[in-house]
Scaffold this motif. Sequence first.
Motif, short mmCIF file in Angstrom:
data_model
loop_
_atom_site.label_atom_id
_atom_site.label_comp_id
_atom_site.label_asym_id
_atom_site.label_seq_id
_atom_site.Cartn_x
_atom_site.Cartn_y
_atom_site.Cartn_z
N PHE A 108 -86.39 11.59 -1.39
CA PHE A 108 -85.87 10.34 -1.95
C PHE A 108 -85.99 9.17 -0.97
O PHE A 108 -85.62 8.04 -1.30
CB PHE A 108 -84.41 10.52 -2.34
CG PHE A 108 -84.19 11.59 -3.38
CD1 PHE A 108 -84.66 11.43 -4.66
CD2 PHE A 108 -83.53 12.77 -3.06
CE1 PHE A 108 -84.48 12.42 -5.63
CE2 PHE A 108 -83.34 13.76 -4.00
CZ PHE A 108 -83.83 13.59 -5.29
N LYS A 109 -86.49 9.42 0.23
CA LYS A 109 -86.64 8.36 1.22
C LYS A 109 -87.81 7.45 0.85
O LYS A 109 -88.69 7.82 0.08
CB LYS A 109 -86.85 8.94 2.62
CG LYS A 109 -85.59 9.50 3.27
CD LYS A 109 -85.91 10.08 4.62
CE LYS A 109 -84.65 10.45 5.38
NZ LYS A 109 -83.96 9.27 5.94
N GLY A 110 -87.81 6.26 1.43
CA GLY A 110 -88.91 5.34 1.23
C GLY A 110 -88.90 4.63 -0.10
O GLY A 110 -89.92 4.09 -0.52
N ARG A 150 -72.32 -1.31 3.29
CA ARG A 150 -73.29 -0.23 3.42
C ARG A 150 -72.56 1.00 3.95
O ARG A 150 -71.52 0.89 4.59
CB ARG A 150 -74.42 -0.62 4.38
CG ARG A 150 -73.93 -1.00 5.78
CD ARG A 150 -75.10 -1.31 6.70
NE ARG A 150 -74.66 -1.85 7.98
CZ ARG A 150 -74.20 -1.13 9.00
NH1 ARG A 150 -74.11 0.19 8.88
NH2 ARG A 150 -73.82 -1.70 10.12
N PRO A 151 -73.07 2.20 3.67
CA PRO A 151 -72.41 3.40 4.18
C PRO A 151 -72.52 3.50 5.70
O PRO A 151 -73.55 3.13 6.28
CB PRO A 151 -73.18 4.54 3.50
CG PRO A 151 -74.50 3.95 3.15
CD PRO A 151 -74.24 2.50 2.85
N GLU A 152 -71.47 3.98 6.32
CA GLU A 152 -71.51 4.19 7.77
C GLU A 152 -72.45 5.34 8.13
O GLU A 152 -73.15 5.30 9.14
CB GLU A 152 -70.10 4.48 8.30
CG GLU A 152 -70.03 4.67 9.80
CD GLU A 152 -68.64 5.01 10.28
OE1 GLU A 152 -68.36 4.78 11.47
OE2 GLU A 152 -67.83 5.53 9.48
N VAL A 153 -72.45 6.37 7.29
CA VAL A 153 -73.31 7.54 7.50
C VAL A 153 -74.53 7.41 6.60
O VAL A 153 -74.39 7.29 5.38
CB VAL A 153 -72.54 8.84 7.17
CG1 VAL A 153 -73.44 10.05 7.34
CG2 VAL A 153 -71.30 8.96 8.06
N THR A 156 -74.99 9.52 3.15
CA THR A 156 -73.80 9.62 2.30
C THR A 156 -74.16 9.96 0.86
O THR A 156 -73.58 10.86 0.25
CB THR A 156 -73.00 8.31 2.34
OG1 THR A 156 -72.54 8.08 3.67
CG2 THR A 156 -71.80 8.38 1.40
N TRP A 157 -75.12 9.23 0.28
CA TRP A 157 -75.54 9.45 -1.11
C TRP A 157 -76.89 10.15 -1.10
O TRP A 157 -77.87 9.61 -0.56
CB TRP A 157 -75.61 8.14 -1.88
CG TRP A 157 -74.26 7.65 -2.30
CD1 TRP A 157 -73.57 8.00 -3.43
CD2 TRP A 157 -73.41 6.73 -1.60
NE1 TRP A 157 -72.36 7.35 -3.48
CE2 TRP A 157 -72.23 6.58 -2.36
CE3 TRP A 157 -73.54 6.03 -0.39
CZ2 TRP A 157 -71.19 5.74 -1.96
CZ3 TRP A 157 -72.51 5.21 0.01
CH2 TRP A 157 -71.34 5.07 -0.77
N PRO A 161 -80.70 7.83 0.46
CA PRO A 161 -80.59 7.95 1.92
C PRO A 161 -80.94 6.63 2.60
O PRO A 161 -81.80 5.89 2.13
CB PRO A 161 -81.60 9.05 2.26
CG PRO A 161 -82.56 9.07 1.11
CD PRO A 161 -81.76 8.69 -0.09
N ASP A 162 -80.24 6.35 3.70
CA ASP A 162 -80.47 5.13 4.49
C ASP A 162 -80.19 3.86 3.70
O ASP A 162 -80.73 2.79 4.00
CB ASP A 162 -81.90 5.07 5.04
CG ASP A 162 -82.27 6.31 5.84
OD1 ASP A 162 -81.41 6.77 6.62
OD2 ASP A 162 -83.39 6.81 5.69
N ALA A 163 -79.32 3.95 2.70
CA ALA A 163 -79.02 2.78 1.85
C ALA A 163 -78.39 1.66 2.66
O ALA A 163 -77.53 1.90 3.52
CB ALA A 163 -78.10 3.19 0.71
N GLN A 164 -78.79 0.45 2.36
CA GLN A 164 -78.17 -0.75 2.92
C GLN A 164 -77.30 -1.41 1.85
O GLN A 164 -77.17 -2.63 1.81
CB GLN A 164 -79.23 -1.71 3.43
CG GLN A 164 -80.04 -1.16 4.60
CD GLN A 164 -79.16 -0.82 5.79
OE1 GLN A 164 -78.42 -1.67 6.30
NE2 GLN A 164 -79.22 0.42 6.26
N PHE A 165 -76.72 -0.60 0.99
CA PHE A 165 -75.86 -1.06 -0.10
C PHE A 165 -74.95 0.11 -0.47
O PHE A 165 -75.17 1.25 -0.04
CB PHE A 165 -76.69 -1.49 -1.31
CG PHE A 165 -77.64 -0.42 -1.80
CD1 PHE A 165 -77.22 0.58 -2.67
CD2 PHE A 165 -78.97 -0.41 -1.37
CE1 PHE A 165 -78.09 1.58 -3.10
CE2 PHE A 165 -79.85 0.58 -1.81
CZ PHE A 165 -79.40 1.57 -2.68
#
Length: 216
Positions: A108-110, A150-153, A156-157, A161-165
């Motif tokens: 799910f990355k990218g 944004r998630p600290e970890v 998280t979802w 992954p790596d969400a900025q929201f």
Amino acid sequence: MKMYRIVIPAYCALLSVGKAFAQKPFTEGTIVYHVELTSADNRLFKGTYIFSFKNGQIRKELRLDNGYSDVTLINANRNTIYSLQEGDGRKFAIQLSMDDMLNKQRKFKGYVLAGEAKQPQAMAGQNVYKGTVVYSDSSMTEILYSKDWRPEVPYTWNRFPDAQFVPLRFAYKEDNGISMVFTADKMELSPVVTSIFNVPKDYKMISYDEYKQLSK
């Protein structure tokens, strides 16, 4: 004129820095989602999915109206993840593999977040924007999300992954045919009791391999 050439770019740079720092990590608080789950045979179940956060610790608690429950405890500081399971009068804290979870998220990355709405709407006490997440395999899903947090970890979802929201409404379908829709009822920044992130004392801690043997 030379002074203006220096001052104006510097002013713009300050604005962009201010905008970047306006987004904050969601370090402590709770998000409560209303969940609708449709099974592969088209049965509908409803329930809640509660995400609790505290300084790198995450508790995910899914409870459906048919009695099903699933609790996951993630500690990013210790790099551990446990699944709390009950059955036949026994309680187990199953230690899962962090590497396995991250590997599952890799596909799910990218992704790209596209088509953002110009005007926000209100949801769960937040301003949210509608957009479309487009994955590298060209699959896509519509979401409503907060740009203020944004998630600290970063993991998280699972689907973001790596969400900025922070996603507050989203849906997806599992490979086994189960579809799930999540709609946030509440997003609250407030103190969370540390003890809820610990494995309860009446749960026996076992490995995933041990759990598979017991389940046979």
